[in-house]
Design a protein around this motif. Structure first.
Motif, mmCIF file in Angstrom:
data_model
loop_
_atom_site.group_PDB
_atom_site.id
_atom_site.type_symbol
_atom_site.label_atom_id
_atom_site.label_comp_id
_atom_site.label_asym_id
_atom_site.label_seq_id
_atom_site.Cartn_x
_atom_site.Cartn_y
_atom_site.Cartn_z
ATOM 1 N N ILE A 145 0.867 -1.182 0.000
ATOM 2 C CA ILE A 145 0.000 0.000 0.000
ATOM 3 C C ILE A 145 0.903 1.230 0.000
ATOM 4 C CG2 ILE A 145 -2.021 -1.120 1.024
ATOM 5 C CD1 ILE A 145 -1.177 -0.033 3.741
ATOM 6 N N PRO A 146 0.392 2.385 -0.445
ATOM 7 C CA PRO A 146 1.256 3.566 -0.605
ATOM 8 C C PRO A 146 1.848 4.098 0.697
ATOM 9 C CG PRO A 146 -0.840 3.888 -1.746
ATOM 10 C CD PRO A 146 -0.952 2.613 -0.983
ATOM 11 N N ASP A 147 1.078 4.055 1.799
ATOM 12 C CA ASP A 147 1.560 4.568 3.077
ATOM 13 C C ASP A 147 0.725 3.965 4.201
ATOM 14 O OD1 ASP A 147 -0.854 6.204 3.467
ATOM 15 O OD2 ASP A 147 0.015 7.517 1.937
ATOM 16 N N ARG A 148 1.115 4.235 5.424
ATOM 17 C CA ARG A 148 0.417 3.597 6.538
ATOM 18 C C ARG A 148 -0.946 4.198 6.836
ATOM 19 N NH1 ARG A 148 2.123 4.269 12.168
ATOM 20 N NH2 ARG A 148 2.094 6.497 12.556
ATOM 21 N N GLN A 149 -1.253 5.320 6.201
ATOM 22 C CA GLN A 149 -2.582 5.930 6.350
ATOM 23 C C GLN A 149 -3.574 5.402 5.314
ATOM 24 O OE1 GLN A 149 -2.739 7.534 9.116
ATOM 25 N NE2 GLN A 149 -0.527 7.574 9.342
ATOM 26 N N SER A 150 -3.080 4.666 4.337
ATOM 27 C CA SER A 150 -3.955 4.112 3.292
ATOM 28 C C SER A 150 -4.863 3.045 3.890
ATOM 29 C CB SER A 150 -3.125 3.470 2.184
ATOM 30 O OG SER A 150 -2.374 4.445 1.513
ATOM 31 N N PRO A 151 -6.099 3.004 3.429
ATOM 32 C CA PRO A 151 -6.984 1.948 3.932
ATOM 33 C C PRO A 151 -6.513 0.576 3.443
ATOM 34 C CG PRO A 151 -8.057 3.194 2.176
ATOM 35 C CD PRO A 151 -6.746 3.879 2.456
ATOM 36 N N ALA A 152 -6.721 -0.402 4.296
ATOM 37 C CA ALA A 152 -6.372 -1.767 3.919
ATOM 38 C C ALA A 152 -7.311 -2.224 2.812
ATOM 39 C CB ALA A 152 -6.499 -2.681 5.124
ATOM 40 N N PRO A 153 -6.785 -2.884 1.779
ATOM 41 C CA PRO A 153 -7.652 -3.407 0.715
ATOM 42 C C PRO A 153 -8.662 -4.401 1.293
ATOM 43 C CG PRO A 153 -5.332 -3.601 0.111
ATOM 44 C CD PRO A 153 -5.377 -3.185 1.546
ATOM 45 N N LYS A 154 -9.798 -4.490 0.659
ATOM 46 C CA LYS A 154 -10.853 -5.427 1.069
ATOM 47 C C LYS A 154 -10.942 -6.529 0.006
ATOM 48 C CE LYS A 154 -12.781 -2.610 4.301
ATOM 49 N NZ LYS A 154 -12.006 -2.562 5.477
ATOM 50 N N PRO A 155 -10.121 -7.584 0.147
ATOM 51 C CA PRO A 155 -10.119 -8.630 -0.879
ATOM 52 C C PRO A 155 -11.403 -9.462 -0.852
ATOM 53 C CG PRO A 155 -8.687 -9.240 0.934
ATOM 54 C CD PRO A 155 -9.180 -7.843 1.215
ATOM 55 N N ASP A 156 -11.758 -9.998 -2.009
ATOM 56 C CA ASP A 156 -12.919 -10.884 -2.081
ATOM 57 C C ASP A 156 -12.552 -12.243 -1.474
ATOM 58 O OD1 ASP A 156 -11.481 -12.364 -4.024
ATOM 59 O OD2 ASP A 156 -12.411 -11.276 -5.663
ATOM 60 N N ALA A 157 -13.557 -13.102 -1.326
ATOM 61 C CA ALA A 157 -13.359 -14.403 -0.675
ATOM 62 C C ALA A 157 -12.311 -15.253 -1.387
ATOM 63 C CB ALA A 157 -14.689 -15.144 -0.586
ATOM 64 N N ALA A 158 -12.298 -15.230 -2.718
ATOM 65 C CA ALA A 158 -11.326 -16.028 -3.474
ATOM 66 C C ALA A 158 -9.903 -15.550 -3.207
ATOM 67 C CB ALA A 158 -11.634 -15.976 -4.968
ATOM 68 N N THR A 159 -9.697 -14.228 -3.179
ATOM 69 C CA THR A 159 -8.373 -13.671 -2.908
ATOM 70 C C THR A 159 -7.949 -13.982 -1.473
ATOM 71 O OG1 THR A 159 -8.756 -11.928 -4.524
ATOM 72 C CG2 THR A 159 -6.990 -11.552 -2.927
ATOM 73 N N GLN A 160 -8.882 -13.888 -0.527
ATOM 74 C CA GLN A 160 -8.569 -14.225 0.867
ATOM 75 C C GLN A 160 -8.126 -15.681 0.974
ATOM 76 O OE1 GLN A 160 -12.040 -13.265 3.193
ATOM 77 N NE2 GLN A 160 -11.621 -11.086 3.166
ATOM 78 N N ALA A 161 -8.827 -16.576 0.319
ATOM 79 C CA ALA A 161 -8.474 -18.000 0.354
ATOM 80 C C ALA A 161 -7.101 -18.233 -0.274
ATOM 81 C CB ALA A 161 -9.540 -18.828 -0.363
ATOM 82 N N GLU A 162 -6.831 -17.523 -1.368
ATOM 83 C CA GLU A 162 -5.535 -17.631 -2.054
ATOM 84 C C GLU A 162 -4.397 -17.155 -1.136
ATOM 85 O OE1 GLU A 162 -4.004 -15.068 -5.655
ATOM 86 O OE2 GLU A 162 -5.620 -16.403 -6.317
ATOM 87 N N LYS A 163 -4.600 -16.019 -0.449
ATOM 88 C CA LYS A 163 -3.583 -15.481 0.468
ATOM 89 C C LYS A 163 -3.364 -16.410 1.652
ATOM 90 C CE LYS A 163 -2.300 -11.577 -1.386
ATOM 91 N NZ LYS A 163 -0.899 -11.315 -1.699
ATOM 92 N N LYS A 164 -4.448 -16.984 2.170
ATOM 93 C CA LYS A 164 -4.339 -17.926 3.289
ATOM 94 C C LYS A 164 -3.523 -19.141 2.865
ATOM 95 C CE LYS A 164 -6.961 -20.691 6.520
ATOM 96 N NZ LYS A 164 -8.225 -21.269 6.886
ATOM 97 N N GLN A 165 -3.794 -19.658 1.680
ATOM 98 C CA GLN A 165 -3.053 -20.811 1.175
ATOM 99 C C GLN A 165 -1.576 -20.470 0.979
ATOM 100 O OE1 GLN A 165 -3.944 -24.095 0.737
ATOM 101 N NE2 GLN A 165 -1.755 -24.310 0.392
ATOM 102 N N LEU A 166 -1.296 -19.281 0.437
ATOM 103 C CA LEU A 166 0.086 -18.849 0.255
ATOM 104 C C LEU A 166 0.802 -18.752 1.600
ATOM 105 C CD1 LEU A 166 2.383 -17.821 -1.564
ATOM 106 C CD2 LEU A 166 1.385 -15.519 -1.347
ATOM 107 N N ALA A 167 0.150 -18.166 2.608
ATOM 108 C CA ALA A 167 0.748 -18.048 3.940
ATOM 109 C C ALA A 167 1.044 -19.426 4.522
ATOM 110 C CB ALA A 167 -0.170 -17.260 4.868
ATOM 111 N N GLU A 168 0.107 -20.355 4.394
ATOM 112 C CA GLU A 168 0.320 -21.702 4.918
ATOM 113 C C GLU A 168 1.443 -22.422 4.183
ATOM 114 O OE1 GLU A 168 -3.602 -23.413 4.702
ATOM 115 O OE2 GLU A 168 -4.264 -22.327 6.503
ATOM 116 N N THR A 169 1.555 -22.198 2.883
ATOM 117 C CA THR A 169 2.612 -22.826 2.085
ATOM 118 C C THR A 169 3.987 -22.275 2.456
ATOM 119 O OG1 THR A 169 1.095 -23.213 0.253
ATOM 120 C CG2 THR A 169 3.449 -23.201 -0.277
ATOM 121 N N LEU A 170 4.076 -20.952 2.654
ATOM 122 C CA LEU A 170 5.367 -20.316 2.936
ATOM 123 C C LEU A 170 5.770 -20.356 4.408
ATOM 124 C CD1 LEU A 170 5.177 -17.175 0.616
ATOM 125 C CD2 LEU A 170 6.497 -19.279 0.266
#
Length: 182
Positions: A145-170
């Motif tokens: 994100i551009p800076d710490r004042q930027s709002p956190a992105p609101k990913p859709d369910a598919a993106t959330q699942a993808e990120k969770k899988q990536l975190a578990e893999t890494l």
């Protein structure tokens, strides 16, 4: 008396010479040139990286919104939090307590833990991990994100699942284990 010989140099050993290749690090948390990331709705800023400390530690500025915080996990490095503003629930080895700023919390290596914000307001803390490496894990799975004042992105369910899988893999690569509740 506790034996700290693993982490200390014997008293009769001379200190090494000053490493003139290393320089003073001064960083402002709003500096746009340092990494600002959003990890599961939390906003993290890498203030000091392991690259800057020869792997000794990393320092991360964390803004944790209401409802934010990681799932239960453990890792083989020390993690210290300094809660600057707000309050968080820290669960350590199954025991939960509410910690209010100002306070510091040290999580020993390998201990199961998590923190959660249930206060209704954003909490602000610093996180030091030693040795470094946690920042690399966050950078590999989080959204820039551009800076710490930027709002956190609101990913859709598919993106959330993808990120969770990536975190578990890494996670194993970064000496981390996510714990499931049964």
């Amino acid at each position: 008396m506790t034996d700290h010989s693993i982490t200390t140099i014997p008293a009769d050993t001379p200190l090494p010479a000053d490493d003139l290749s290393r320089s003073l690090t001064v960083v402002l948390p709003d500096d746009p040139s340092i990494p600002h990331i959003s990890q599961a709705g939390n906003v993290y800023t890498i203030l000091v990286s392991g690259e800057q400390t020869e792997g000794r530690y990393t320092l991360i500025d964390m803004l944790v919104p209401d409802g934010g915080g990681p799932p239960p996990h453990r890792h083989d490095f020390e993690e210290m939090f300094t809660l600057l503003e707000g309050e968080l629930e820290f669960t350590f080895r199954g025991e939960t307590q509410t910690i209010r700023a100002p306070a510091s919390v040290n999580i020993p290596a390998n201990a199961p833990h998590r923190f959660a914000n249930r206060s209704g307001k954003t909490a602000h803390m610093l996180c030091m991990c030693t040795p470094a490496g946690q920042e690399e894990f966050f950078l590999s799975i989080a959204e820039r994100i551009p800076d710490r004042q930027s709002p956190a992105p609101k990913p859709d369910a598919a993106t959330q699942a993808e990120k969770k899988q990536l975190a578990e893999t890494l996670a194993p690569k970064y000496r981390t284990e996510f714990l499931t509740t049964k």
